[in-house]
Design an enzyme around this catalytic site. Sequence first.
Site, PDB file in Angstrom:
ATOM      1  N   PRO A  62      29.570  16.594 -35.414  1.00 43.26           N
ATOM      2  CA  PRO A  62      29.370  17.960 -34.979  1.00 43.26           C
ATOM      3  C   PRO A  62      30.049  19.018 -35.963  1.00 43.26           C
ATOM      4  CG  PRO A  62      31.021  17.046 -33.895  1.00 43.26           C
ATOM      5  CD  PRO A  62      30.391  15.911 -34.661  1.00 43.26           C
ATOM      6  N   HIS A  63      29.176  20.213 -36.188  1.00 47.47           N
ATOM      7  CA  HIS A  63      29.645  21.211 -37.223  1.00 47.47           C
ATOM      8  C   HIS A  63      29.148  22.378 -36.646  1.00 47.47           C
ATOM      9  CE1 HIS A  63      25.752  19.287 -37.947  1.00 47.47           C
ATOM     10  NE2 HIS A  63      25.128  20.491 -38.715  1.00 47.47           N
ATOM     11  N   GLY A  64      29.667  23.549 -37.133  1.00 48.48           N
ATOM     12  CA  GLY A  64      29.313  24.806 -36.845  1.00 48.48           C
ATOM     13  C   GLY A  64      27.916  25.163 -37.064  1.00 48.48           C
TER      14      GLY A  64
END
Length: 144
Positions: A62-64
């Site tokens: 997960p990342h922005g």
Amino acid sequence: MSDILTRDLVVASGRATTRDEAIREAGELLASSGAVTAQYVDAMAERERTVSTYMGNYLAIPHGTNAAKEAIVRSALCLIRYDEPIDWAGNPVRVVVGIAGVNDEHLGILGKIAVIFADEDEVRRVLAATTADELYDLVQRVNT
């Protein structure tokens, strides 16, 4: 440049039991280290609603969103291993690697993580690790 993965950003036994909890757990770990602001944690959840960050081999990254780049203070990643698989939109995940990259540094970071998790022997070692120190030793080469 300082290491993107530090020992304090490695958790051997995560608390989350759902995908959303795991994303929040990873984001809060990055935020508590000072690498990102709380806005970035929300952007990680937002990205997951549009595109799955499941990568295969029990791994999610997960990342922005791109819009949250200003919420990144410095490049960093965290790694959380789970004893039991988390349902990630129908896929089993036991390792969550949260990533925050200044500019386009996240692309290089993703590449290094992908190399580790493309090797099934490496994946087995990561899944079998029982301490944060073992996990850190297995994946710290992302710092090179």
